[in-house]
Design an enzyme around this catalytic site. Structure first.
Site, PDB file in Angstrom:
ATOM      1  N   TRP A  63       0.689  -1.139   0.216  1.00 27.14           N
ATOM      2  CA  TRP A  63      -0.010   0.120  -0.015  1.00 27.14           C
ATOM      3  C   TRP A  63       0.842   1.213  -0.086  1.00 27.14           C
ATOM      4  CZ3 TRP A  63      -2.952   0.648   5.278  1.00 27.14           C
ATOM      5  CH2 TRP A  63      -2.174   0.337   6.419  1.00 27.14           C
ATOM      6  N   HIS A  71      -7.460  19.539  -6.611  1.00 28.97           N
ATOM      7  CA  HIS A  71      -7.546  19.828  -8.320  1.00 28.97           C
ATOM      8  C   HIS A  71      -6.385  19.296  -8.998  1.00 28.97           C
ATOM      9  CE1 HIS A  71     -11.193  22.284  -7.419  1.00 28.97           C
ATOM     10  NE2 HIS A  71     -10.899  22.362  -6.252  1.00 28.97           N
ATOM     11  N   HIS A  75     -10.209  15.750 -12.516  1.00 29.74           N
ATOM     12  CA  HIS A  75     -10.801  16.029 -11.261  1.00 29.74           C
ATOM     13  C   HIS A  75     -12.082  16.849 -11.459  1.00 29.74           C
ATOM     14  CE1 HIS A  75      -8.716  19.925 -11.939  1.00 29.74           C
ATOM     15  NE2 HIS A  75      -9.715  20.555 -11.288  1.00 29.74           N
ATOM     16  N   ASP A  77     -14.687  19.789  -9.971  1.00 29.53           N
ATOM     17  CA  ASP A  77     -14.971  20.985  -9.524  1.00 29.53           C
ATOM     18  C   ASP A  77     -16.256  21.074  -8.750  1.00 29.53           C
ATOM     19  OD1 ASP A  77     -12.404  21.587 -10.566  1.00 29.53           O
ATOM     20  OD2 ASP A  77     -13.260  23.270 -11.844  1.00 29.53           O
ATOM     21  N   HIS A  81     -15.816  25.651  -4.761  1.00 25.39           N
ATOM     22  CA  HIS A  81     -14.485  25.991  -5.331  1.00 25.39           C
ATOM     23  C   HIS A  81     -14.266  27.428  -5.709  1.00 25.39           C
ATOM     24  CE1 HIS A  81     -10.636  25.499  -7.264  1.00 25.39           C
ATOM     25  NE2 HIS A  81     -11.230  25.695  -8.553  1.00 25.39           N
TER      26      HIS A  81
HETATM   27 MN    MN Z   1     -10.334  22.391 -10.595  1.00 28.43          MN
END
Ligand code: MN
Length: 260
Positions: A63, A71, A75, A77, A81
């Site tokens: 692991w 971000h 990704h 938003d 944000h």
């Molecule tokens: Mn972003």
């Protein structure tokens, strides 16, 4: 009815008449991170360090520890944000209703335009042309700007920083206003590092894909790939961000269900 529909979907997934297309870039230390002017705080890059790997630190398991800005890479938003979305109690990664994480996608193909103009601006007439061919963008749909930008990978050409800022394509303020007010979309997604045009600091308002979308409690998706595998309409997107308490966004796996 619903149960039948889901049974049919499960069968279609099993026999590949509905395909699952992965719209996600691989997260790695070389993943490009958006660069802001030096007066602003920077986002950390993606880092990964091994905890154990079937060794003395953990003989039976492998692991890693991770670190990154919210971000980073492909990704999501969230509305909070941006300062314009800050007052939405249901605008954080952990409070957005999960129903909004499954929605259809309209894909506007701008690859030809961007091939000859890295600073291509998507305007309302481009959307009009798209709708004449493919129909009206339905309320609650994602609108995705396909540009081919993802093929730049992790190279410097992905951020494409120049003396006057990034040279990368994106939407005009008028286009975003149209999608928010006239089409009531779920959100706006792109292949570039951020949802706004590289020169959007000079737009009015600045960064309209952030300012206007998040101000209307709508979402963003950045650093998408494989948009060439989606039809203009008919794909269903699955986009749940990590359930970070008071999160402004997060890396995520973006999946599209596409009829074969
Ligand atoms: Mn972003």
């Amino acid at each position: 009815m619903s149960a039948t529909l889901l049974t049919q979907l499960a069968a279609a997934l099993a026999n590949n008449t509905v395909r699952v297309v992965d719209l996600t870039q691989t997260l790695r230390p070389s993943t490009p991170v958006i660069q802001l002017p030096p007066e602003f705080a920077p986002s950390n890059p993606f880092t990964i360090s091994e905890i154990s790997h079937y060794d003395s630190r953990g003989p039976g398991w492998y692991w890693n520890n991770l670190s990154m800005g919210e971000h980073t890479g492909t990704h999501f938003d969230a509305p909070v944000h941006w300062v314009t979305g800050q007052h939405y109690a249901d605008g954080f990664t952990d409070t957005i209703p999960a129903q909004r994480f499954v929605a259809p996608a309209c894909v506007i193909d701008c690859t030809k335009e961007v091939a000859t103009d890295e600073k291509f601006v998507l305007e309302v007439p481009h959307i009009d042309t798209w709708e004449k061919q493919h129909g009206k963008i339905p309320a609650g749909a994602w609108v995705l700007m396909r540009t081919g930008w993802s093929t730049r990978g992790d190279s410097p050409a992905f951020l494409n920083m120049k003396a006057d800022g990034p040279h990368s394509p994106g939407p005009s303020a008028a286009a975003i206003t149209f999608l928010v007010k006239e089409r009531d979309v779920n959100g706006w997604g792109v292949e570039a590092v951020g949802t706004d045009h590289g020169q959007a600091f000079a737009f009015e308002p600045a960064f309209p894909a952030h300012n206007l979308m998040h101000g209307a409690k709508k979402f963003g998706l950045a650093s998408l790939c494989n948009l060439d595998q989606l039809p203009p309409t008919g794909a269903l997107l699955i986009t749940p961000p990590l359930k970070i308490a008071k999160g402004s966004g997060s890396p995520l796996r973006v999946l599209a269900l596409v009829a074969a």
